[in-house]
Write a protein that holds these residues in place. Structure first.
Motif, PDB file in Angstrom:
ATOM      1  N   LEU A 117       0.880  -1.172   0.000  1.00 37.59           N
ATOM      2  CA  LEU A 117       0.000   0.000   0.000  1.00 37.59           C
ATOM      3  C   LEU A 117       0.913   1.216   0.000  1.00 37.59           C
ATOM      4  N   THR A 118       0.981   1.937  -1.130  1.00 35.28           N
ATOM      5  CA  THR A 118       1.967   2.996  -1.308  1.00 35.28           C
ATOM      6  C   THR A 118       1.678   4.212  -0.432  1.00 35.28           C
ATOM      7  N   PRO A 119       2.698   5.060  -0.207  1.00 34.68           N
ATOM      8  CA  PRO A 119       2.467   6.267   0.602  1.00 34.68           C
ATOM      9  C   PRO A 119       1.356   7.165   0.046  1.00 34.68           C
ATOM     10  N   LYS A 120       1.278   7.292  -1.271  1.00 32.15           N
ATOM     11  CA  LYS A 120       0.238   8.149  -1.835  1.00 32.15           C
ATOM     12  C   LYS A 120      -1.156   7.570  -1.588  1.00 32.15           C
ATOM     13  N   VAL A 121      -1.282   6.253  -1.662  1.00 34.24           N
ATOM     14  CA  VAL A 121      -2.574   5.627  -1.370  1.00 34.24           C
ATOM     15  C   VAL A 121      -2.908   5.784   0.108  1.00 34.24           C
ATOM     16  N   MET A 122      -1.896   5.649   0.959  1.00 30.55           N
ATOM     17  CA  MET A 122      -2.118   5.822   2.391  1.00 30.55           C
ATOM     18  C   MET A 122      -2.591   7.253   2.684  1.00 30.55           C
ATOM     19  N   LYS A 123      -1.992   8.223   2.039  1.00 30.58           N
ATOM     20  CA  LYS A 123      -2.398   9.615   2.223  1.00 30.58           C
ATOM     21  C   LYS A 123      -3.847   9.814   1.771  1.00 30.58           C
ATOM     22  N   ALA A 124      -4.193   9.214   0.626  1.00 31.82           N
ATOM     23  CA  ALA A 124      -5.566   9.323   0.133  1.00 31.82           C
ATOM     24  C   ALA A 124      -6.550   8.659   1.079  1.00 31.82           C
ATOM     25  N   LEU A 125      -6.153   7.520   1.646  1.00 27.04           N
ATOM     26  CA  LEU A 125      -7.026   6.789   2.563  1.00 27.04           C
ATOM     27  C   LEU A 125      -7.355   7.602   3.799  1.00 27.04           C
ATOM     28  N   LEU A 126      -6.393   8.380   4.276  1.00 27.33           N
ATOM     29  CA  LEU A 126      -6.591   9.157   5.502  1.00 27.33           C
ATOM     30  C   LEU A 126      -6.958  10.614   5.183  1.00 27.33           C
ATOM     31  N   SER A 127      -7.669  10.805   4.083  1.00 25.42           N
ATOM     32  CA  SER A 127      -8.183  12.126   3.728  1.00 25.42           C
ATOM     33  C   SER A 127      -9.706  12.062   3.688  1.00 25.42           C
ATOM     34  N   MET A 128     -10.329  13.228   3.509  1.00 24.15           N
ATOM     35  CA  MET A 128     -11.788  13.276   3.354  1.00 24.15           C
ATOM     36  C   MET A 128     -12.195  13.276   1.886  1.00 24.15           C
ATOM     37  N   ASP A 129     -11.236  13.053   0.998  1.00 25.44           N
ATOM     38  CA  ASP A 129     -11.578  12.983  -0.425  1.00 25.44           C
ATOM     39  C   ASP A 129     -12.462  11.777  -0.685  1.00 25.44           C
ATOM     40  N   ALA A 130     -13.451  11.971  -1.552  1.00 20.29           N
ATOM     41  CA  ALA A 130     -14.355  10.887  -1.934  1.00 20.29           C
ATOM     42  C   ALA A 130     -13.980  10.388  -3.322  1.00 20.29           C
ATOM     43  N   TYR A 131     -14.281   9.122  -3.575  1.00 25.42           N
ATOM     44  CA  TYR A 131     -13.962   8.519  -4.870  1.00 25.42           C
ATOM     45  C   TYR A 131     -15.216   7.962  -5.544  1.00 25.42           C
ATOM     46  N   VAL A 132     -16.346   8.423  -5.062  1.00 24.78           N
ATOM     47  CA  VAL A 132     -17.629   8.152  -5.712  1.00 24.78           C
ATOM     48  C   VAL A 132     -18.310   9.500  -5.912  1.00 24.78           C
ATOM     49  N   VAL A 133     -19.236   9.575  -6.861  1.00 32.81           N
ATOM     50  CA  VAL A 133     -19.893  10.841  -7.177  1.00 32.81           C
ATOM     51  C   VAL A 133     -20.725  11.321  -5.981  1.00 32.81           C
ATOM     52  N   LEU A 134     -20.493  12.563  -5.589  1.00 26.20           N
ATOM     53  CA  LEU A 134     -21.253  13.172  -4.507  1.00 26.20           C
ATOM     54  C   LEU A 134     -22.401  14.005  -5.068  1.00 26.20           C
ATOM     55  N   ALA A 135     -23.308  14.436  -4.191  1.00 23.39           N
ATOM     56  CA  ALA A 135     -24.445  15.257  -4.613  1.00 23.39           C
ATOM     57  C   ALA A 135     -23.946  16.481  -5.380  1.00 23.39           C
ATOM     58  N   GLY A 136     -24.505  16.694  -6.559  1.00 23.51           N
ATOM     59  CA  GLY A 136     -24.099  17.817  -7.383  1.00 23.51           C
ATOM     60  C   GLY A 136     -22.942  17.506  -8.312  1.00 23.51           C
ATOM     61  N   GLY A 137     -22.328  16.333  -8.152  1.00 20.39           N
ATOM     62  CA  GLY A 137     -21.225  15.958  -9.015  1.00 20.39           C
ATOM     63  C   GLY A 137     -21.717  15.325 -10.304  1.00 20.39           C
ATOM     64  N   SER A 138     -20.791  15.109 -11.224  1.00 20.54           N
ATOM     65  CA  SER A 138     -21.170  14.509 -12.509  1.00 20.54           C
ATOM     66  C   SER A 138     -20.247  13.349 -12.834  1.00 20.54           C
ATOM     67  N   ASP A 139     -20.786  12.399 -13.582  1.00 22.00           N
ATOM     68  CA  ASP A 139     -19.994  11.248 -13.995  1.00 22.00           C
ATOM     69  C   ASP A 139     -18.860  11.664 -14.931  1.00 22.00           C
ATOM     70  N   ASP A 140     -19.113  12.669 -15.774  1.00 16.49           N
ATOM     71  CA  ASP A 140     -18.069  13.127 -16.705  1.00 16.49           C
ATOM     72  C   ASP A 140     -16.856  13.669 -15.950  1.00 16.49           C
ATOM     73  N   VAL A 141     -17.128  14.490 -14.926  1.00 17.57           N
ATOM     74  CA  VAL A 141     -16.022  15.033 -14.137  1.00 17.57           C
ATOM     75  C   VAL A 141     -15.280  13.904 -13.428  1.00 17.57           C
ATOM     76  N   ARG A 142     -16.025  12.950 -12.874  1.00 19.15           N
ATOM     77  CA  ARG A 142     -15.378  11.833 -12.178  1.00 19.15           C
ATOM     78  C   ARG A 142     -14.495  11.022 -13.131  1.00 19.15           C
ATOM     79  N   THR A 143     -14.969  10.806 -14.342  1.00 23.02           N
ATOM     80  CA  THR A 143     -14.173  10.069 -15.326  1.00 23.02           C
ATOM     81  C   THR A 143     -12.839  10.770 -15.579  1.00 23.02           C
ATOM     82  N   ILE A 144     -12.873  12.085 -15.670  1.00 19.49           N
ATOM     83  CA  ILE A 144     -11.629  12.848 -15.886  1.00 19.49           C
ATOM     84  C   ILE A 144     -10.728  12.734 -14.669  1.00 19.49           C
ATOM     85  N   GLN A 145     -11.304  12.847 -13.474  1.00 19.99           N
ATOM     86  CA  GLN A 145     -10.510  12.731 -12.259  1.00 19.99           C
ATOM     87  C   GLN A 145      -9.808  11.371 -12.202  1.00 19.99           C
ATOM     88  N   GLN A 146     -10.530  10.323 -12.552  1.00 22.24           N
ATOM     89  CA  GLN A 146      -9.930   8.990 -12.556  1.00 22.24           C
ATOM     90  C   GLN A 146      -8.830   8.891 -13.617  1.00 22.24           C
TER      91      GLN A 146
END
Length: 770
Positions: free
Chosen positions: A125-154
């Motif tokens: 489990l790399t340091p960058k993944v560990m940092k992401a795990l212990l953040s409040m960032d979400a990796y699923v679409v939240l209210a008001g978000g769009s699938d197109d934006v999420r696709t770009i983020q991924q």
């Protein structure tokens, strides 16, 4: 709502590290928040041998992790931290047992795949993944978000994660500061910048590189992908790697909105506008603002340099800037061929200044100053937020301050209309929540958190992009150059006028009523409403004829042959909010309500309701169902999309105004007045200033619960006169397969209707200044 697994994580981390020096306990409430992520980060640091604990997952923590955490690690507390992080991010890691088994591996793997790291979890489990795990960032679409934006983020995460300074971005479907920075890193990497050279900042080298990467119809590859991604982040087009005619059309629309040359190509000016709040700061501007008194020489300088609007300050308190408009200065400005943009900024440089009480005081004082200068009714005054207000500041200070401004202007008779100056986010939030008419964006402050990760607000009128000095000698002046949106506020070109914003509409109705009386065949009130309705062909089509009948075409011909066209208006500026009101929609709503008996009870629906608020609610319901993937809650959808002065949607503030005004006018006409006198009193003697209160009380009994009950009734009515047009209206925005209200779960429909009621209640409170 308490999440048992999150509560377990909070209890474990506090019990395990509570006595460690420097550790800060998190609340044990079962709710995911930064507090528990900070505690888990400090627990991680302790396990890594770091003694100076910090909530920040910074370089020292990353370095201490080395190559990362092997899935075979013997350190069970490290595994428990990982398991706790998974729970807090909504992934099931089994139990907090220190065993990095299949369930825990699956949880981490799911997060990584959701983040666009398609290879998933390997042996470490790399340091960058560990940092992401212990953040409040979400990796699923939240209210008001769009699938197109999420696709770009991924896509960004998957393509650039192995670059040294690129970290995992959220994949929540929302454009944000972090995503904007990730985009600039991506551009810099594609320009060939090495790690350590790429900074994520839009500097000279990045700008020079982009000047060499114009993209156009027929191009393909990564540069088209990056450009189309930036377009999507700004609300245009879709994410593609081949530049086609659809993208060219979207680019043209964006360029027109941003006041760029509409070439349909991704040139440097367009790249810049997509990526930073100034856009290209060297582009021309036709407006400016300054603290300097405009003399004839300076006025001549500004006009000669291409400026046509100058922003000046109405007043000041206790400063030595001497920025206030001087006696006779407005006449000098007008004589130079310039319009003026009135700004109110008494201070505004920190959050503590902004309170409801201060907003009230500032509004009253600004209005007093504006009256002293002779500014005309309906003038927009821009109230300033001149610092980098965070979202927390906006919620706690800025919005209450602007509610105070609304109250202060209301207390003085609503002669003037409030606009807002500030970052993109400040402008958008204040507009959405207090209905500011126009936005003056402080785009020059590119580093403001409120400018990064936010598109230009829909109601932007001015964008401040560069400080410079123009002219020489007596004509020299330092200004902030502003791009002016020519489709918006033109500035003030005269003072001391006694006209009112709705005068043209009032005169038009008066002329129609005289003609209808002279025509003498049927009720002149009805004829006036029919004439207004037919100004837009969609209100006289077959559907409307079936609903409320045809218009008297003979009267239309008679009126047009006898002078109606000379006074005809199709839109007018609302004297309270300043937005444009559609005369035809007002007429259609009034026509329907005039023909339909007023309901005997709050939940009794009529055809008149369908032609007014009820029909608008039906189309809005269909719109919500079409967007239900992003907005599962109808209440949230109403709060964020209903009756807004800007943005898209089928039930905007202007629609609600037209519904309320037509109801109020018709009620007075049915009470014995004639439409000409009623409209004159309503718009020239302040009736509009309590429009929502009158509408709310008259139709819904004055309560949000009453409005919700009426909404529920009209959406579920089995009366064919209601249900047949309802089907067409809902499907017009939701599609043929829309889930209709009668089969939607009751709690879901009730939430939607409650949202409608609460939005109406808020509009009443807004106009009363509460």
């Amino acid at each position: 709502m308490v999440d048992a697994k999150v509560l377990q994580a909070q209890q474990w981390v506090n019990a395990t590290y509570g006595t460690v020096a420097g550790y800060v306990k998190c609340p044990e409430d079962g709710k995911t928040a930064w507090s528990v992520m900070y505690s888990l980060t400090m627990g991680l640091q302790h396990e890594l041998g770091i003694t100076a604990l910090s909530a920040n997952f910074g370089p020292a923590t990353l370095a201490a992790l080395g190559a990362g955490v092997p899935v075979s690690t013997p350190n069970q507390n490290l595994v428990r931290i990982i398991q706790s992080g998974c729970f807090c991010k909504g992934y099931n890691a089994g139990d907090i047992d220190g065993n990095f088994g299949i369930t825990t591996q699956g949880a981490v793997d799911s997060m990584m795949v959701n983040a666009g790291l398609t290879d998933g979890l390997g042996a470490v489990l790399t340091p960058k993944v560990m940092k992401a795990l212990l953040s409040m960032d979400a990796y699923v679409v939240l209210a008001g978000g769009s699938d197109d934006v999420r696709t770009i983020q991924q896509w960004l995460n998957g393509r650039y994660i192995n670059r040294r300074d690129f970290f995992i971005s959220p994949c929540d479907g929302l454009f944000s500061r972090g995503v904007e920075t990730a985009m600039i890193y991506a551009i810099q990497y594609e320009l060939g910048m090495a790690d350590g050279v790429a900074t994520g900042a839009f500097g000279p080298a990045t700008q020079a590189g982009l000047r060499q990467h114009t993209v156009k119809n027929g191009d393909s590859g990564v540069w088209v992908s990056l450009f189309s991604a930036a377009m999507v982040f700004n609300g245009y087009g879709s994410f593609i790697d081949s530049f086609d005619s659809d993208l060219a059309a979207s680019v043209t629309n964006f360029q027109q909105f941003s006041q760029l040359t509409a070439s349909g190509q991704g040139d440097f000016a367009t790249w810049a506008e997509l990526l930073v709040s100034t856009g290209d700061p060297t582009r021309p501007g036709t407006a400016c603002d300054c603290i300097t008194t405009i003399t004839p020489a300076i006025g001549q300088t500004l006009y000669g340099a291409g400026y046509r609007i100058v922003g000046r300050y109405l007043d000041e308190r206790g400063t030595t800037l001497d920025k206030k408009i001087k006696p006779g200065e407005l006449e000098t400005i007008f004589a130079a061929g310039l319009n003026v943009l009135p700004i109110s900024q008494y201070y505004g440089g920190e959050a503590a200044y902004f309170t409801h009480a201060q907003g009230y005081t500032d509004a009253v004082d600004a209005q007093t100053a504006a009256l002293g200068f002779g500014f005309n009714p309906g003038t927009v005054i821009y109230f300033a937020v001149d610092y980098d207000a965070t979202q927390a500041d906006i919620d706690a200070n800025i919005v209450p301050y602007f509610y105070g401004i609304v109250a202060g202007l209301a207390s003085q008779g609503n002669r003037f209309i409030h606009g807002v100056y500030g970052s993109r986010n400040v402008c958008a939030q204040v507009t959405s929540r207090t209905d500011a008419r126009w936005s003056f964006v402080s785009g020059m402050s590119t580093g403001f958190s409120g400018n990064m990760g936010f598109p230009l607000p829909d109601n932007w009128a001015f964008n401040q992009i560069q400080t410079l000095t123009v002219g020489s000698g007596a004509g020299a002046v330092q200004i902030d150059k502003d791009v002016h949106n020519s489709n918006t506020d033109p500035g003030v070109s005269s003072i001391n006028s006694i006209t009112y914003p709705a005068d043209g509409f009032v005169d038009f109705v008066s002329n129609l009523y005289v003609l209808a009386t002279t025509y003498g065949k049927i009720n002149p009130n009805l004829l006036v409403m029919q004439y207004l309705r037919q100004l837009d062909a969609k209100y006289i089509g077959v559907a409307w004829q079936l609903l409320i009948g045809d218009v008297d075409q003979d009267f239309i011909t008679y009126a047009q042959s006898n002078g109606a066209l000379s006074s005809q208006v199709t839109q007018y500026a609302d004297p309270f909010y300043g937005n444009q009101i559609d005369v035809a929609h007002f007429g259609a709503s009034a026509n329907g309500q005039y023909l339909s008996l007023q309901p005997t009870g709050i939940t009794d629906s009529t055809i008149g309701d369908v032609t007014a608020w009820g029909g608008d609610l039906m189309t809005f319901y269909g719109e919500w169902r079409a967007n239900s993937d992003s907005y599962s809650s109808g209440y949230t959808y109403c709060q964020e999309r209903l009756a807004k002065i800007d943005g898209g949607g089928t039930f905007r503030l202007s629609d609600l105004i037209e519904d309320a005004d037509s109801y109020n006018v018709v009620k007075s006409v049915l009470g014995g007045g004639d439409v000409s006198s009623v409209v004159n009193d309503y718009y020239r003697h302040g009736g509009y200033s309590s429009r929502f209160k009158q509408f709310f009380q008259g139709r819904f009994g004055g309560t949000s619960a009453g409005a919700a009950a009426a909404a529920n009734a009209i959406l579920l009515s089995t009366d064919p006169a209601i249900s047949v047009p309802r089907l067409g209206l809902i499907q017009s925005t939701g599609g043929v397969y829309t889930v209709m209200p009668n089969v939607l779960p009751t709690d879901k429909l009730n939430e939607f209707c409650a949202g409608f009621g609460d939005v109406l209640q808020a509009r009443v409170e807004e106009e009363q200044g509460t």
